[in-house]
Design an enzyme around this catalytic site. Structure first.
Site, short mmCIF file in Angstrom:
data_model
loop_
_atom_site.label_atom_id
_atom_site.label_comp_id
_atom_site.label_asym_id
_atom_site.label_seq_id
_atom_site.Cartn_x
_atom_site.Cartn_y
_atom_site.Cartn_z
N ASN A 165 -2.33 2.25 5.63
CA ASN A 165 -1.07 0.93 5.20
C ASN A 165 -1.17 0.02 6.67
O ASN A 165 -0.76 0.85 7.81
CB ASN A 165 0.25 1.55 4.90
CG ASN A 165 0.27 2.37 3.72
OD1 ASN A 165 -0.85 2.56 2.93
ND2 ASN A 165 1.39 2.69 3.04
N GLY A 166 -0.71 -0.99 6.38
CA GLY A 166 -0.74 -1.94 7.58
C GLY A 166 -1.66 -2.87 7.94
O GLY A 166 -2.59 -2.98 7.04
N GLU A 225 19.53 -16.97 -5.72
CA GLU A 225 19.00 -15.55 -6.23
C GLU A 225 18.52 -15.70 -7.85
O GLU A 225 17.38 -15.53 -8.29
CB GLU A 225 20.04 -14.62 -6.41
CG GLU A 225 19.56 -13.33 -6.95
CD GLU A 225 18.80 -12.63 -6.43
OE1 GLU A 225 18.29 -13.02 -5.38
OE2 GLU A 225 18.22 -11.62 -6.95
N ARG A 246 5.47 -0.21 -5.74
CA ARG A 246 5.52 -0.83 -4.62
C ARG A 246 4.61 -2.04 -4.66
O ARG A 246 4.90 -2.87 -3.80
CB ARG A 246 5.09 -0.15 -3.28
CG ARG A 246 5.83 0.98 -3.01
CD ARG A 246 5.09 2.17 -2.12
NE ARG A 246 4.62 1.78 -1.06
CZ ARG A 246 5.35 1.89 0.10
NH1 ARG A 246 6.28 2.56 0.47
NH2 ARG A 246 4.68 1.34 1.45
N CYS A 248 0.88 -1.24 0.02
CA CYS A 248 -0.05 0.09 -0.06
C CYS A 248 0.98 1.33 0.09
O CYS A 248 1.74 1.33 0.52
CB CYS A 248 -0.86 -0.03 1.25
SG CYS A 248 -2.11 -1.52 1.47
N GLU A 303 9.97 -15.15 -9.54
CA GLU A 303 9.45 -13.83 -9.47
C GLU A 303 8.68 -13.39 -10.75
O GLU A 303 7.43 -12.87 -10.77
CB GLU A 303 10.25 -12.79 -8.90
CG GLU A 303 10.51 -12.97 -7.40
CD GLU A 303 11.78 -11.65 -7.20
OE1 GLU A 303 11.45 -10.91 -6.21
OE2 GLU A 303 12.84 -11.66 -7.89
N LYS A 341 14.74 -15.11 -9.08
CA LYS A 341 14.39 -14.24 -10.06
C LYS A 341 13.60 -14.82 -11.20
O LYS A 341 12.52 -14.18 -11.48
CB LYS A 341 15.72 -13.71 -10.74
CG LYS A 341 16.61 -12.87 -10.28
CD LYS A 341 16.18 -11.33 -10.41
CE LYS A 341 15.31 -10.97 -9.38
NZ LYS A 341 15.91 -10.63 -7.86
N HIS A 346 19.97 -35.64 -1.03
CA HIS A 346 19.05 -35.88 0.14
C HIS A 346 17.89 -35.60 -0.18
O HIS A 346 17.04 -35.53 0.48
CB HIS A 346 19.71 -35.09 1.24
CG HIS A 346 20.97 -35.32 1.49
ND1 HIS A 346 21.54 -36.53 2.01
CD2 HIS A 346 22.23 -34.74 1.48
CE1 HIS A 346 23.05 -36.53 2.07
NE2 HIS A 346 23.19 -35.38 1.65
N LYS A 376 6.84 -4.55 -4.20
CA LYS A 376 8.51 -3.94 -3.85
C LYS A 376 8.89 -3.77 -2.41
O LYS A 376 9.83 -3.90 -2.00
CB LYS A 376 8.48 -2.98 -4.69
CG LYS A 376 9.94 -2.07 -4.65
CD LYS A 376 11.02 -3.34 -5.80
CE LYS A 376 12.16 -2.81 -5.75
NZ LYS A 376 13.27 -3.79 -6.16
N TRP A 403 -2.67 -2.77 -1.41
CA TRP A 403 -2.43 -4.24 -1.75
C TRP A 403 -3.06 -4.91 -0.79
O TRP A 403 -2.94 -4.83 0.42
CB TRP A 403 -0.81 -4.28 -1.54
CG TRP A 403 -0.44 -5.65 -1.94
CD1 TRP A 403 0.26 -6.08 -3.28
CD2 TRP A 403 0.02 -6.87 -1.16
NE1 TRP A 403 0.83 -7.43 -3.19
CE2 TRP A 403 0.57 -7.63 -1.71
CE3 TRP A 403 -0.31 -6.90 0.26
CZ2 TRP A 403 1.10 -9.13 -1.24
CZ3 TRP A 403 0.11 -8.09 0.71
CH2 TRP A 403 0.72 -9.22 -0.13
#
Ligand code: G6P
Length: 608
Positions: A103-104, A481, A27, A2, A488, A485, A504, A603, A77
């Protein structure tokens, strides 16, 4: 996630808000909305068109006159309640005169809602946010003072929030408050702005006020007053913003990910130059540095991978035992921390709540805390004893690239300095390591420009649905990474795996059709990697090998062999990350996907 943008005192506030929300799109969000105060009336417009919501909002606002000088805008969001116009912010009270954005997460929203419903409030959304507008509505009945009503609301809330309210009865102001979630204020002589993070106000002001937790800020044209819950005025630290606005523009590039991959040599060069000049932005006392006997690195996502690479340097060059934790897990073990423990929070945004909370936890337990961030003035830099800022310029694409490399070099520079300060790295070795980092940008330029080999791989394998990325030693964070990538932005199932762990479990999944990307770095791990490559080849996997230019062993082993640019050991993992960025990008494009704002991801991750 958000985003918040508020404006007080600017003619054409609506366009400023729409432009600001456009800038906040990076974001990650799924709906958008705005509330304006105009001639004593509150006007609200909301859209829920996924990642097109801000453009849709602009269209929906096309017919509105632009006379309002006060307004708040939000990109949402979804957490509580699906993506819909009804759940988009701003939310309004029963009288349609008060609007709130947030936000939150309000953790006790169920209990608060039940109380408010019992009192006769009518809810129109499934969000946790809506309780706040009804709470404010009740509190305003007391004395009609919006700032005091906000202050009385705060103790009733549990959770994390940055909240902003406008009221038709108070047409010249925004009142806002925060706990955990960030909120910043910027001013010119005649206008006051409110933003959910520093980049939200980029280009409008050159410094911001950081609002403390559980404080209320009242914005009027050209002014902002911060008070505690008792109404006592408190000082807010001023943080300067030295970002170049140009960096947030696409320029000649097709998308931000391409631009940010291309900017990597400059991001590393600028970071090295700045941090060679002055290692810390806020320095640590020399005796604190000398006493450090243990390091704990915490981070999330790509920043965690950067921390993994940095850890190797901290142990090798500074000879300090270094642990690493996924930031969201750090609080769930009883880590042994003391003032001689250095906890390093690694985060490009400086706002990721899991990392921020891990750093707060470490400070409460007495550790010395350092932030590695790309955003001056970000929450983590204020939470830490000292900061090491990367100089990568704003990163917009959700999938991190240039900030990861910049984070690694900052950690490597820290390792060199700590090694010298502790007398375990002699001057000649330190000079040679620093010189390596200064030549890294030129090597990165070659790596960044060498797009074709991975494009060929991507064109051949774009439809593959199962990928494994294998690495050992410093090659492991590269593999992790690379897998991150790819998943994502291309949505392929991709797993990063220590090559030694293959036998394993994961090897049970290797069969024809599965792609294995093996990262071979120079050094003692290479021989073991050859064995692991042979094991997956024997089981029919398609093999993509990323290997040094002079590694002839791999020639006959891979279906595709992609060469890395020659370098010293410290730079090798950084240079090996670049072809994997190219791979992820090319697979996503071959699948026809938009890369900058992948589905479901954000983001700046401001919820736990
Ligand atoms: C999100 C982003 C990742 C990033 C991670 C950590 O998941 O999509 O690209 O690596 O957050 O973010 P930070 O800002 O703490 O580096």
């Amino acid at each position: 996630m958000c985003g918040i943008l508020g404006v007080v005192g600017e003619p054409g506030a609506l366009d400023t808000i729409l432009d600001g929300l456009k800038r906040l799109e990076y974001r990650g969000y799924d709906s958008a909305g705005v509330a304006l105060l105009d001639g004593g009336a509150l006007l609200r417009v909301r859209t829920a068109d996924g990642t097109r919501s801000v453009d849709a909002l602009r269209d929906a606002c096309a017919g509105l006159n632009r006379s309002a000088t006060v307004g708040i805008g939000h990109t949402r969001w979804a957490t509580h309640g699906g993506v819909s116009v009804a759940n988009a912010h701003p939310h309004v009270d029963c009288g349609d005169g008060l609007a709130v954005i947030h936000n939150g997460i309000i953790e006790n929203h169920d209990l608060l809602r039940a109380d408010l419903v019992a009192k006769g409030h009518v809810f129109t959304s499934s969000t946790d946010t809506e309780v706040m507008v009804h709470l404010l509505e009740d509190e305003l009945k007391c004395d009609g003072d919006l700032r005091a009503a906000m202050a009385r609301m705060l103790p009733q809330l549990r959770g994390a929030f940055a909240v902003a309210a406008v009221s038709a009865a108070h047409p010249d102001r925004i009142v806002a408050a925060r706990r955990v979630s960030p909120l910043v204020v910027g001013m010119t002589d005649t206008v006051a702005y409110l933003g959910s993070d520093v980049p939200a106000l980029m280009g409008r002001v050159d410094s911001v006020l950081a609002v403390d937790e559980d404080c209320v800020v009242e914005l009027t044209p050209g002014h902002a007053v911060v008070t505690d819950v008792h109404g006592v005025v408190v000082d807010a630290p001023v943080v300067s913003i030295d970002f170049d606005v140009e960096v947030a523009d696409l320029g000649r590039y097709a998308d931000f990910m391409t631009k940010e991959i291309d900017e990597q040599p400059a991001a590393v060069a600028d970071t090295v130059a700045e941090r060679l000049e002055n290692l810390f932005d806020q320095p640590l006392d020399a005796d604190v540095v000398a006493a450090i006997d243990k390091i704990v690195l915490v981070g999330c996502g790509s920043s965690y991978h950067a921390a993994m690479v940095g850890r190797v340097a901290l142990e090798s060059w500074a000879k300090i035992p270094a642990e690493i934790d996924i930031a969201s897990e750090f609080r769930y073990r009883d880590a042994i921390l003391s003032p001689t423990t250095l906890v390093i929070g690694v985060s490009q945004s400086g706002e990721t709540i899991d990392t921020l909370e891990a750093m707060k936890h470490a400070r409460r337990k007495g550790a010395t805390v350092v932030a590695v961030s790309n955003i001056p003035g970000a929450s983590m830099t204020r939470e830490a004893n000292a900061s090491l800022l990367t100089k990568a310029g704003l990163e917009v694409s959700v999938a991190s690239t240039k900030t990861v490399l910049a984070q690694v070099v900052v950690l490597q520079l820290l390792a060199i300095s700590l090694g010298e300060a502790r007398g375990v790295l002699d001057a000649a070795a330190a000079t040679a390591l620093r010189a390596d980092l200064q030549t890294l940008p030129a090597a990165l330029r070659i790596a960044v420009d060498d797009v074709a080999p991975m494009k060929d791989v991507a064109n051949a394998l774009a439809t593959a649905s199962s990928w494994f990325f294998l690495g050992r030693g410093s090659g492991l964070p590269v593999a992790l990474e690379g897998a991150l990538k790819l998943k994502e932005i291309s949505y392929a199932r991709a797993e990063g795996c220590p090559a030694g762990e293959l036998k394993h479990g994961p090897i049970a999944l290797i069969e024809p059709g599965v792609v294995v990307v093996a990262i071979v770095l120079p050094g003692p791990s290479a021989e073991k990697m050859y064995s692991n490559i042979a094991e997956v080849k024997a089981r029919g996997a398609t093999l993509v090998i990323v290997a040094p230019h002079d590694d002839h062993v791999v020639e006959g082993l891979g279906d595709f062999v992609v060469r890395t640019v020659p370098s010293g050991d410290a730079a090798a993992p950084l240079l090996a990350m670049v072809p994997l960025q190219h791979l992820a990008y090319a697979v996503a494009r071959a699948r026809g996907l938009e890369v900058d704002r992948p589905r479901n991801l954000a983001k700046t991750v401001t919820v736990e």
